[in-house]
Design an enzyme around this catalytic site. Sequence first.
Site, PDB file in Angstrom:
ATOM      1  N   GLU A 256      26.066  45.148  43.389  1.00  0.00           N
ATOM      2  CA  GLU A 256      25.470  45.991  42.356  1.00  0.00           C
ATOM      3  C   GLU A 256      24.036  46.390  42.683  1.00  0.00           C
ATOM      4  O   GLU A 256      23.633  47.506  42.476  1.00  0.00           O
ATOM      5  CB  GLU A 256      25.528  45.277  41.001  1.00  0.00           C
ATOM      6  CG  GLU A 256      26.935  44.800  40.689  1.00  0.00           C
ATOM      7  CD  GLU A 256      27.143  44.406  39.248  1.00  0.00           C
ATOM      8  OE1 GLU A 256      26.312  44.759  38.413  1.00  0.00           O
ATOM      9  OE2 GLU A 256      28.160  43.739  38.975  1.00  0.00           O
TER      10      GLU A 256
ATOM     11  N   GLU B 217      26.672  33.476  42.575  1.00  0.00           N
ATOM     12  CA  GLU B 217      26.774  34.084  41.250  1.00  0.00           C
ATOM     13  C   GLU B 217      27.592  33.219  40.287  1.00  0.00           C
ATOM     14  O   GLU B 217      27.165  32.948  39.168  1.00  0.00           O
ATOM     15  CB  GLU B 217      27.435  35.463  41.382  1.00  0.00           C
ATOM     16  CG  GLU B 217      27.720  36.148  40.071  1.00  0.00           C
ATOM     17  CD  GLU B 217      28.279  37.554  40.263  1.00  0.00           C
ATOM     18  OE1 GLU B 217      28.680  37.889  41.388  1.00  0.00           O
ATOM     19  OE2 GLU B 217      28.299  38.319  39.280  1.00  0.00           O
TER      20      GLU B 217
HETATM   21  C1  BGC Z   1      25.886  41.075  37.299  1.00  0.00           C
HETATM   22  C2  BGC Z   1      25.064  40.042  36.579  1.00  0.00           C
HETATM   23  C3  BGC Z   1      24.774  40.573  35.225  1.00  0.00           C
HETATM   24  C4  BGC Z   1      26.088  40.699  34.537  1.00  0.00           C
HETATM   25  C5  BGC Z   1      26.019  41.074  33.116  1.00  0.00           C
HETATM   26  C6  BGC Z   1      27.157  41.188  36.573  1.00  0.00           C
HETATM   27  O1  BGC Z   1      28.099  41.988  37.148  1.00  0.00           O
HETATM   28  O2  BGC Z   1      26.046  40.780  38.629  1.00  0.00           O
HETATM   29  O3  BGC Z   1      24.140  39.401  37.272  1.00  0.00           O
HETATM   30  O4  BGC Z   1      23.822  39.924  34.495  1.00  0.00           O
HETATM   31  O5  BGC Z   1      26.967  41.533  35.243  1.00  0.00           O
HETATM   32  O6  BGC Z   1      27.216  41.451  32.627  1.00  0.00           O
END
Ligand code: BGC
Length: 879
Positions: free
Chosen positions: A486, A774
């Site tokens: 992202e 993550e």
């Molecule tokens: C991101 C996160 C983010 C989250 C919130 C994710 O896809 O990588 O770090 O805070 O979405 O929905």
Amino acid sequence: MKAVRLRTEYLSEPLGIDITRPRLYWNCDEGERQTAYRIVAVRDGDTVWDTGKVPSSRMSHIAYDGAPLGSRDCVAWSVTLWDEDDRAGEPAHSRFELGLLAPDDWSARWITGDYTPVRDVRYPVDCFRRTFRTRGPARRARLYITACGIYEARIDGRRVGEFQLAPGATDYRHRLQYQTYDVTDLVTGRGAGPMAGGGAGDHVLEVDLADGWYRGSVGCFGVTHVFGRETKLLCQLEVTYDDGSRDTIVSDDAFAWSNDGPVRFADLKDGEVYDAAMSPTYTRQARLTREHLTPTASNNVEPRTHEVFPARLLTTPGGARVLDFGQNIAGFVGFTAAGRKGQQITLRLGEVLDEDGEFTQANMQVHKPVKEFGPETEMLLITGQTALITEELQPTPRQEVTFRCSGTGRDHYRTAFAVFGFRYALVETDVDIDPADFHAVAVYSAMPQAGTFACSNPDVNRFLENTRWSMKGNFLDVPTDCPTRERLGWTGDAQIFVDTAAYLMDVAPFFRKWLLDVRDGQFADGTSSAVVPYNGASVLYDNSGVSVGWADAVVLIPYRLWKRYGDEEVIRDCYDTMRRYAQFMIDNTGHQDPEAAKANPYDAYVYEKGLHLGEWLEPTEFRDPMPSRAQPPRTEECTAYLYYTMRHMAEIAQALGHVDDAALFARYADGAKTAYQHLFLTQGGIDTDRQAKLVRPLALGLLDGEPRRKVQERLVTAVEQRGYRVGTGFLSTPFILPALTDAGRADVAYRMLENDQAPSWLAQVHAGATTVWEDWEGTASHNHYSPGAVCQWLFDTAAGIRVDGENHFVVAPVPGGTLTHVRAAYTSLYGTVHSHWEKTPAGLTVTVTVPSNTRADVRLPNGEKRTVPAGTHAFTITD
Ligand code: BGC
């Protein structure tokens, strides 16, 4: 006593800031107390400010208050300090320079390449060139430059400055940064250039211009052309001679242009195609164009190249050749190679090897349509319903370099217009390669390191450094979630991490810049998108702005910067933005369901409306069941954050003298606390093993007395029942160890910290992580700093270092776990404080070093309290 670490607006000798009353900072060295200071500021040989001797211990946020300053002014300032015996020390010197402050300081015109860009077509890098003549040795020369796109400038073949991916990322609909470079040496030929010796002469200014965030792919779905179709350049070179006269060379249609240079394709996320046999011919002319924004200074540290990693060559079980750089980073890749003309080297960059030991990008890619898409497609992508998309899909980001050899000997490559998140590179080529010729370079904003931490458990140390690496991997002008999939400025991630970030690196100017991005993006209703700056995924951008934990960044980040850096300006500057968000919350209280609203006497203080992400990414076994992706109500999280945000707002409003606002926010804080207790305690209290549900009310201060004690006990039971494994998601991870410590159970906190059974922080280390993952399972991005937010606890609790107001610290170490020692240092705004404890046969020794001109309250683990002045203080506690 001498002033050290002199800074202006948090920056060391900044060039081109646009703050006309900048604040000055220093730390003290030698001596115990600063009793007075004198600042003298000089512009062009004239004293523009002389404070005289000011009796004060202040060494931060002292605003320049001399003669008014204007564009290009260069101010040299010095500060002399008097110590506790009223002895004056030697003056210390620093400087700052202002940039172009007014729109009409720019005589440059916006230029673009000589072609008409068509939507969905990508173009090679534009190459601009202008020759110019200097009339003699330059006293000073400055290049003011920016672009819609990303640029790299050279004078006589030498790169201008160290800023990577200039001009950096902002919401280009609202704000565009420019840079100021000191190019005096480049135009006088001092050093190794062709003009060595100085004097008059002919020079060449060349600028390459790539798509960057402006036109290249950004965000989770790699949307392109977000800010426009036409990339463009603005630059102004000012050469000032000894007699004060000035030549100005500006971008205009006298610039030559071509796009037949070696960079055939450049995209921040997808990568580069480089043909070493090509070099720009500059056979055509640039075209004049327009841009509605006047560029502004960034007043921030610049993204630069940093650590370099050599490669080790692996052959995978399937026979692929993979380079391993040993550390997961965000940055560039570089190599030298000698191949025949047209022979190709392809590198694909990735973070992990899969379970079979093969190279993969699967953990960081999503799919997007080959052609650009509209809101409907975006919605299907967000909800994972890709099967319903009829168009052809492609993986993104590609993270790929394709290099064609020149055939004329050794070629050199280093990425310039892309950034990759990677540890591994899959190499596909028939060129003879030597791994020793390859390297990886980390690229991140040049934030000085603030904290160091080492203890007797090497896995904990590794986790801390992994967190620092995830920070480096994501702090590139904007704090992003990950450098791959992202690369978005998710507000919640930044909010969760800001305190850990500040212990690791000095983030004051970095966050100040990003808070401008946040302000730029605030919607009329007071919410801000959960992804800042804007990134083109409009459904996501427009609809993510309410979520508690994310939206609250608007309030919580300025608040924390205020406390840590004693910077009232940050809350003053952000007040309007914060207030509007707080008002949005107030205007949207109440249950959504009318029956529930009627039944709840505290309905006015319940919060749940809108789309909320909740705890986010708890380990799978702890998660809310989510049938067909429907969101469960988030009343618990939302009402908790209503309280938390209102509490902070009340304190901020009070400090700024907004008494009525303070009363309003305090009322909502009290109301939300009562509503929370009513909703979650009246029916027998909170009885769950879901750690987040127990951590939140404790950490956010929603409970008092007996209920608090009961929830603390329940949390300990919940943690023990799960074998000390971590069960929190994004929101509560920074809070779980503090909540256990506050409950008097630091022993449980340490067991959790040191536990290596997944899900846990050290399980990642044992699995070979070099950054933070993550999700606890390690299936997605491997470079997401948010779960590393636990590191705050290592600094403020295990080592016990906290800033406690101006020139003051609390040092309250909490020994525990298997640790036999902790040694930490934190370079705060007020200087470097050290905390070291060690278990020895004689007992526990605690050594605290407090910087000059500060004091600390030392709280020893046996309950003793001491207030100590600057210096090193050692204590031994025998059982
Ligand atoms: C991101 C996160 C983010 C989250 C919130 C994710 O896809 O990588 O770090 O805070 O979405 O929905």
